[in-house]
Write a protein that holds these residues in place. Structure first.
Motif, PDB file in Angstrom:
ATOM      1  N   LEU A  64      -0.217 -52.149 -18.936  1.00 20.47           N
ATOM      2  CA  LEU A  64      -0.086 -52.732 -17.962  1.00 20.47           C
ATOM      3  C   LEU A  64       1.030 -52.020 -16.808  1.00 20.47           C
ATOM      4  O   LEU A  64       0.691 -52.095 -15.609  1.00 20.47           O
ATOM      5  N   VAL A  65       2.171 -51.739 -17.404  1.00 17.45           N
ATOM      6  CA  VAL A  65       2.961 -51.176 -16.473  1.00 17.45           C
ATOM      7  C   VAL A  65       2.741 -49.703 -15.954  1.00 17.45           C
ATOM      8  O   VAL A  65       2.667 -49.494 -14.699  1.00 17.45           O
ATOM      9  N   LEU A  66       1.779 -49.085 -16.657  1.00 19.50           N
ATOM     10  CA  LEU A  66       1.265 -47.924 -16.553  1.00 19.50           C
ATOM     11  C   LEU A  66       0.292 -48.051 -15.211  1.00 19.50           C
ATOM     12  O   LEU A  66       0.246 -47.468 -14.253  1.00 19.50           O
ATOM     13  N   GLY A  67      -0.659 -49.094 -15.556  1.00 18.88           N
ATOM     14  CA  GLY A  67      -1.687 -49.303 -14.268  1.00 18.88           C
ATOM     15  C   GLY A  67      -0.866 -49.612 -13.220  1.00 18.88           C
ATOM     16  O   GLY A  67      -1.669 -49.160 -11.996  1.00 18.88           O
ATOM     17  N   ILE A  68       0.159 -50.567 -13.173  1.00 22.36           N
ATOM     18  CA  ILE A  68       0.665 -50.952 -11.947  1.00 22.36           C
ATOM     19  C   ILE A  68       1.384 -49.699 -11.217  1.00 22.36           C
ATOM     20  O   ILE A  68       1.362 -49.426  -9.897  1.00 22.36           O
ATOM     21  N   LYS A  69       1.771 -48.932 -11.949  1.00 19.88           N
ATOM     22  CA  LYS A  69       2.604 -47.569 -11.444  1.00 19.88           C
ATOM     23  C   LYS A  69       1.464 -46.452 -10.806  1.00 19.88           C
ATOM     24  O   LYS A  69       1.490 -46.032  -9.637  1.00 19.88           O
ATOM     25  N   ARG A  70       0.221 -46.709 -11.268  1.00 21.60           N
ATOM     26  CA  ARG A  70      -0.892 -45.837 -10.812  1.00 21.60           C
ATOM     27  C   ARG A  70      -1.316 -46.499  -9.404  1.00 21.60           C
ATOM     28  O   ARG A  70      -1.530 -45.766  -8.370  1.00 21.60           O
ATOM     29  N   ALA A  71      -1.443 -47.831  -9.590  1.00 19.15           N
ATOM     30  CA  ALA A  71      -2.002 -48.522  -8.184  1.00 19.15           C
ATOM     31  C   ALA A  71      -0.896 -48.285  -7.190  1.00 19.15           C
ATOM     32  O   ALA A  71      -1.264 -47.937  -5.852  1.00 19.15           O
ATOM     33  N   ASN A  72       0.431 -48.407  -7.543  1.00 18.03           N
ATOM     34  CA  ASN A  72       1.360 -48.280  -6.558  1.00 18.03           C
ATOM     35  C   ASN A  72       1.544 -46.818  -5.810  1.00 18.03           C
ATOM     36  O   ASN A  72       1.612 -46.716  -4.692  1.00 18.03           O
ATOM     37  N   ALA A  73       1.246 -45.713  -7.018  1.00 19.94           N
ATOM     38  CA  ALA A  73       1.118 -44.323  -6.211  1.00 19.94           C
ATOM     39  C   ALA A  73       0.145 -44.068  -5.215  1.00 19.94           C
ATOM     40  O   ALA A  73       0.154 -43.589  -4.266  1.00 19.94           O
ATOM     41  N   VAL A  74      -1.070 -44.598  -5.563  1.00 17.37           N
ATOM     42  CA  VAL A  74      -2.253 -44.510  -4.587  1.00 17.37           C
ATOM     43  C   VAL A  74      -2.134 -45.321  -3.521  1.00 17.37           C
ATOM     44  O   VAL A  74      -2.206 -44.794  -2.278  1.00 17.37           O
TER      45      VAL A  74
END
Length: 444
Positions: free
Chosen positions: A388-398
């Motif tokens: 979940l944390v990794l997913g939000i980091k990827r979404a924020n990076a995009v």
């Protein structure tokens, strides 16, 4: 001998200055004790030329007695008495007994085991049992002014006793000799030093008997401060909502346990990051409460509250032509705004992915009415919390890359789905790569 005496005089004055500079500087070794006054006796040998005139040089054996009063740690006053005798100092067969009595300033610097010192002493000299000629007469004894300068080093044995390992003095006298009436002599000696009124330099004064030292105040009780928030304020029905907690303790780095509750939806995961599955929830506002407890003292707890709203994703009623238009727009949207893919355990945007994101940004800038939900995903490996944390980091990076390319933040919203709803379920690298992505959805 006269040239040697002048050199020794200069060296003695230099030793005095250097010792004073050492004494006033910060000591390099621990000072163990200090002395009020000391007394020393020892043997010396004098290389002399008095009398007769100039150097028919000879040696005298004798002794010395020193007495010193220490006014400060490095400065004092010293008195000195020396005596020596030599026989057959000239072809006439006479001998010489020479005594001196001088006093003057002395500087020293105490190290752990040794003490160098320097001094300049003035006083008188007396010669006897010899032959002292003058212009008009002669005598068997005479007296004159005496100057003695030099120094040495003492080696500490005990707090009471030291060895004077070396004492070197230049002695100048003015006894009559039928010539220049000047004598330049070198005295070298060694002996024993006895110290009195010793006192410790580091022993603190004893506390009065009645003095009572109060105990130190007890440390303040530990404190937990806990805050939490959601990744989005409005979550579409059926999407995952990420709740992230931030706990601080005083004193720091204390172990914590976390618990969560909500008035709607199902909490998934544990720890300080959890998610809420909004599937089947009624449209409306909800609250999530978090609690962080000290492991060592569960009664000490910090609380937080986060609020969110579940919104509908059902499209409004539309004619068949409207559905055709929506389908066309969806197809055009996904042709220009393509998914971004990531490496394992990484939220770093790759160069080829960045080109795809820039193209998507150009399309969104050209269509400012489109609202986009950016969803972060992860492959099925690892815990639900971590993904979940990794997913939000990827979404924020995009999202950040789109905004850098000119897309207004008002067009963008981010969520994380972690490892839920995998697009490919085969357990191989090719399939896992398809799940490490960020996808885009047009908001209705």
């Amino acid at each position: 001998m006269r040239g040697t005496g002048l050199i020794l005089l200069a060296l003695g004055a230099g030793a005095l200055c250097v010792s004073a500079a050492f004494a006033q500087s910060k000591p390099q070794f621990k000072i163990i004790d200090a002395t009020r006054w000391d007394f020393s006796v020892g043997y010396n040998n004098t290389r002399a030329n008095a009398p007769p005139s100039q150097c028919q040089c000879f040696n005298m054996n004798g002794g010395f007695v020193f007495g010193s009063v220490h006014l400060t740690d490095w400065f004092g006053i010293e008195g000195q008495f020396t005596g020596g005798h030599s026989s057959n100092i000239s072809p006439l067969g006479q001998g010489l007994t020479l005594t001196t009595f001088t006093a003057g300033p002395r500087v020293s610097h105490r190290f752990h085991r040794f003490t160098p010192y320097g001094e300049v002493l003035v006083g008188g000299a007396h010669g006897s049992d010899s032959y002292f000629p003058s212009k008009t007469s002669s005598s068997s004894s005479a007296s004159s002014f005496a100057l003695s300068t030099g120094g040495g080093v003492d080696f500490r044995l005990t707090p009471r006793f030291s060895i004077r390992g070396l004492d070197m003095q230049y002695l100048r006298t003015s006894l009559p000799n039928g010539g220049s009436n000047e004598q330049n002599q070198l005295m070298i000696g060694a002996g024993l030093v006895i110290k009195f009124q010793e006192r410790s330099r580091e022993t603190p004064a004893p506390l009065p008997v009645q003095a009572v030292i109060p105990p130190p105040p007890p440390p303040p009780p530990p404190v937990v401060a806990f805050t939490c928030g959601t990744n989005v304020a409005n979550v579409p029905l059926g999407q995952m909502l990420v709740i992230t907690g931030d706990a601080k303790t005083e004193p720091g780095q204390l172990d914590l346990d976390y618990s969560w509750s909500t008035d709607g939806g199902t909490i998934e995961g544990s720890g300080k990051v959890v998610s809420i599955n909004t599937t089947g929830m009624p449209i409306g506002d909800y609250r999530v409460q978090g609690h962080a407890h000290l492991v060592s003292a569960p009664s000490i707890v910090g609380d937080c509250v986060a609020v969110f709203r579940v919104i509908s994703v059902e499209p409004p009623p539309a004619s068949s032509n409207t559905y055709v238009t929506i389908e066309k727009n969806e197809r055009e949207f996904h042709e220009n705004v393509r998914d971004a893919y990531f490496d394992v355990n990484s939220a770093k945007i790759k160069p080829d992915t960045l080109a795809t994101i820039i193209h998507a940004a150009q399309y969104l800038v050209a269509h400012p009415k489109i609202q986009v939900i950016i969803s972060g995903w992860a492959d099925p490996r690892g815990s639900a919390d971590y993904n979940l944390v990794l997913g939000i980091k990827r979404a924020n990076a995009v999202r950040d890359a789109l905004m850098d390319a000119g897309v207004p933040p008002s067009q963008l919203e981010v969520i994380s789905n972690g490892k839920s709803s995998q697009v490919c379920t085969t357990k191989d690298q090719k399939c896992w790569q398809q799940n490490r992505r960020v996808s885009y959805t047009m908001k209705p």
